[in-house]
Motif scaffolding. Structure first.
Motif, PDB file in Angstrom:
ATOM      1  N   ARG A 158       0.786  -1.226   0.000  1.00 23.36           N
ATOM      2  CA  ARG A 158       0.000   0.000   0.000  1.00 23.36           C
ATOM      3  C   ARG A 158       0.826   1.289   0.000  1.00 23.36           C
ATOM      4  NH1 ARG A 158      -5.278   0.059   0.582  1.00 23.36           N
ATOM      5  NH2 ARG A 158      -5.204   2.180   1.373  1.00 23.36           N
ATOM      6  N   GLU A 175       0.297   6.759  -0.807  1.00 20.30           N
ATOM      7  CA  GLU A 175      -0.619   5.721  -0.335  1.00 20.30           C
ATOM      8  C   GLU A 175      -1.445   5.214  -1.517  1.00 20.30           C
ATOM      9  OE1 GLU A 175      -4.374   5.042   2.759  1.00 20.30           O
ATOM     10  OE2 GLU A 175      -3.366   6.983   2.634  1.00 20.30           O
ATOM     11  N   ILE A 177      -4.380   3.736  -3.448  1.00 21.87           N
ATOM     12  CA  ILE A 177      -5.826   3.748  -3.235  1.00 21.87           C
ATOM     13  C   ILE A 177      -6.467   2.673  -4.108  1.00 21.87           C
ATOM     14  CG2 ILE A 177      -7.924   5.125  -3.438  1.00 21.87           C
ATOM     15  CD1 ILE A 177      -6.131   7.614  -3.101  1.00 21.87           C
ATOM     16  N   ASP A 178      -7.118   1.724  -3.474  1.00 21.65           N
ATOM     17  CA  ASP A 178      -7.795   0.661  -4.220  1.00 21.65           C
ATOM     18  C   ASP A 178      -9.131   1.148  -4.780  1.00 21.65           C
ATOM     19  OD1 ASP A 178      -5.793  -1.269  -3.740  1.00 21.65           O
ATOM     20  OD2 ASP A 178      -6.582  -1.594  -1.727  1.00 21.65           O
ATOM     21  N   SER A 179      -9.857   1.922  -3.980  1.00 23.32           N
ATOM     22  CA  SER A 179     -11.160   2.432  -4.404  1.00 23.32           C
ATOM     23  C   SER A 179     -11.306   3.869  -3.920  1.00 23.32           C
ATOM     24  CB  SER A 179     -12.288   1.567  -3.842  1.00 23.32           C
ATOM     25  OG  SER A 179     -13.540   2.188  -4.024  1.00 23.32           O
ATOM     26  N   GLU A 183     -12.179   4.952  -0.045  1.00 24.84           N
ATOM     27  CA  GLU A 183     -11.219   5.812   0.633  1.00 24.84           C
ATOM     28  C   GLU A 183     -11.854   7.157   0.991  1.00 24.84           C
ATOM     29  OE1 GLU A 183      -7.683   7.060   2.386  1.00 24.84           O
ATOM     30  OE2 GLU A 183      -8.378   5.072   1.796  1.00 24.84           O
ATOM     31  N   ARG A 186     -14.001   6.653   3.936  1.00 29.96           N
ATOM     32  CA  ARG A 186     -13.174   6.429   5.136  1.00 29.96           C
ATOM     33  C   ARG A 186     -12.645   7.747   5.693  1.00 29.96           C
ATOM     34  NH1 ARG A 186      -8.065   5.827   6.835  1.00 29.96           N
ATOM     35  NH2 ARG A 186      -7.215   6.469   4.828  1.00 29.96           N
ATOM     36  N   GLN A 187     -12.296   8.686   4.806  1.00 27.46           N
ATOM     37  CA  GLN A 187     -11.778   9.979   5.237  1.00 27.46           C
ATOM     38  C   GLN A 187     -12.884  10.953   5.652  1.00 27.46           C
ATOM     39  OE1 GLN A 187      -9.110  11.693   2.357  1.00 27.46           O
ATOM     40  NE2 GLN A 187      -7.943   9.808   2.095  1.00 27.46           N
ATOM     41  N   LEU A 262      -9.947  12.233  -5.019  1.00 29.01           N
ATOM     42  CA  LEU A 262      -9.214  10.971  -4.902  1.00 29.01           C
ATOM     43  C   LEU A 262      -9.246  10.198  -6.223  1.00 29.01           C
ATOM     44  CD1 LEU A 262     -10.402   9.846  -1.353  1.00 29.01           C
ATOM     45  CD2 LEU A 262      -8.068  10.435  -2.014  1.00 29.01           C
ATOM     46  N   LYS A 266      -6.009   8.864  -8.183  1.00 27.21           N
ATOM     47  CA  LYS A 266      -5.900   7.410  -8.137  1.00 27.21           C
ATOM     48  C   LYS A 266      -4.872   6.939  -9.160  1.00 27.21           C
ATOM     49  CE  LYS A 266      -8.835   3.318  -8.473  1.00 27.21           C
ATOM     50  NZ  LYS A 266     -10.134   2.771  -8.861  1.00 27.21           N
ATOM     51  N   LYS A 269      -2.151   8.416  -3.634  1.00 27.91           N
ATOM     52  CA  LYS A 269      -2.350   9.692  -2.964  1.00 27.91           C
ATOM     53  C   LYS A 269      -1.030  10.067  -2.285  1.00 27.91           C
ATOM     54  CE  LYS A 269      -4.666  11.708   1.009  1.00 27.91           C
ATOM     55  NZ  LYS A 269      -5.409  11.369   2.243  1.00 27.91           N
TER      56      LYS A 269
END
Length: 279
Positions: A158, A175, A177-179, A183, A186-187, A262, A266, A269
């Motif tokens: 990651r 970092e 970012i998968d999605s 993400e 989450r933030q 994001l 992508k 980040k």
């Protein structure tokens, strides 16, 4: 500038077994990079050990880390997107390091993004092949193992570390970012709380104001607070409902904006303020 991408080799059991046969191990790693679209420039320990680019990308590193990296050199490659060279080294049976050299951060960033995207594409294709093979074969452990070992792939970790010249520690972190949607949510934990509170509050006040106003009127009278008739209280509740609704839309737009930002950055980040945080 240099970037370090750590990656795990899958299936892990297959590469743990191949670790004893270095030539076969290296050939499978090289083939994966070919399948990702990167033709090796040089391969093999002897060809790479004193290669100028290897020495350049590993300069300024602590001696113990440099020694570890040069014990198992696999290939030198080139990323057209970003015009950057990279080396691949084996550090453990199931772990490789990909070190990319870029003269400008913009080039380095594009090269990292391209490499990570292509590694993901290879992983998705191989996992589909494994799934299809499992559906075709009978319940045979040996046959399943053959299918899995015939579809190796690279799983990128990651975090991407970026080091500037004359530094032996990361000055920037990326970092992966998968999605963007996951993400972004989450933030936005606090924004989501506001969204839920204002949405439920506005719905409740919209339907409940006509019934709640008389109750509040009687309650205020019981407390000895007079001068507020039912109509005034209902209008106050409706204004509160409007304020909740505005807050709901503002918070929602904030979350959508974060997800959009994001999605633009992508799959990586970047945190470019690592030095100040370290201090």
């Amino acid at each position: 500038m240099r970037a370090l991408i750590r990656a795990d080799l899958q299936p892990s059991d297959h590469f743990s077994f191949l670790w004893k046969e270095r030539e076969e191990y290296d050939s499978q790693v090289i083939q994966m990079f070919l399948d990702m679209g990167y033709a090796p420039i040089k391969v093999g320990q002897e060809a790479l050990l004193n290669h100028p680019f290897v020495n350049e990308i590993l300069e300024d590193m602590p001696p113990d880390i440099k020694e570890q990296e040069t014990e198992h050199l696999i290939l030198i490659g080139y990323v057209g997107e970003g015009q950057s060279h990279f080396i691949v080294t084996g550090v453990n049976p199931t772990e490789i390091h990909i070190r990319i050299k870029g003269r400008l951060f913009g080039r380095l960033r594009r090269a990292c993004t391209d490499l990570i995207k292509n590694a993901r594409k290879l992983k998705d294709k191989r996992q589909i092949r494994i799934l299809g093979g499992r559906l075709r074969i009978a319940k045979s452990k040996a046959a399943e193992k053959d299918i899995i070992s015939s579809a190796p792939y690279i799983e990128i970790r990651r975090t991407v570390e970026v080091m500037e010249p004359k530094r032996d520690h990361p000055t920037m972190l990326g970092e992966i970012i998968d999605s963007a949607s996951v993400e972004g949510l989450r933030q936005s934990k606090y924004d989501i709380v506001i969204i839920l509170f204002t949405l439920l509050g506005s719905i409740g006040l919209f339907f409940g104001s006509p019934y709640l106003a008389p109750v509040l009127h009687d309650f205020l009278n019981w407390l000895g607070v007079s001068g507020y008739d039912t109509k005034y209280i209902q209008e106050a509740l409706e204004r509160t409902y409007s304020a909740f609704l505005v807050s709901f839309f503002i918070a929602g737009l904030g979350v959508l904006t974060r997800i959009f930002d994001l999605r633009q950055s992508k799959p990586i980040k970047w945190d470019m303020d690592l030095e100040s945080k370290r201090d």
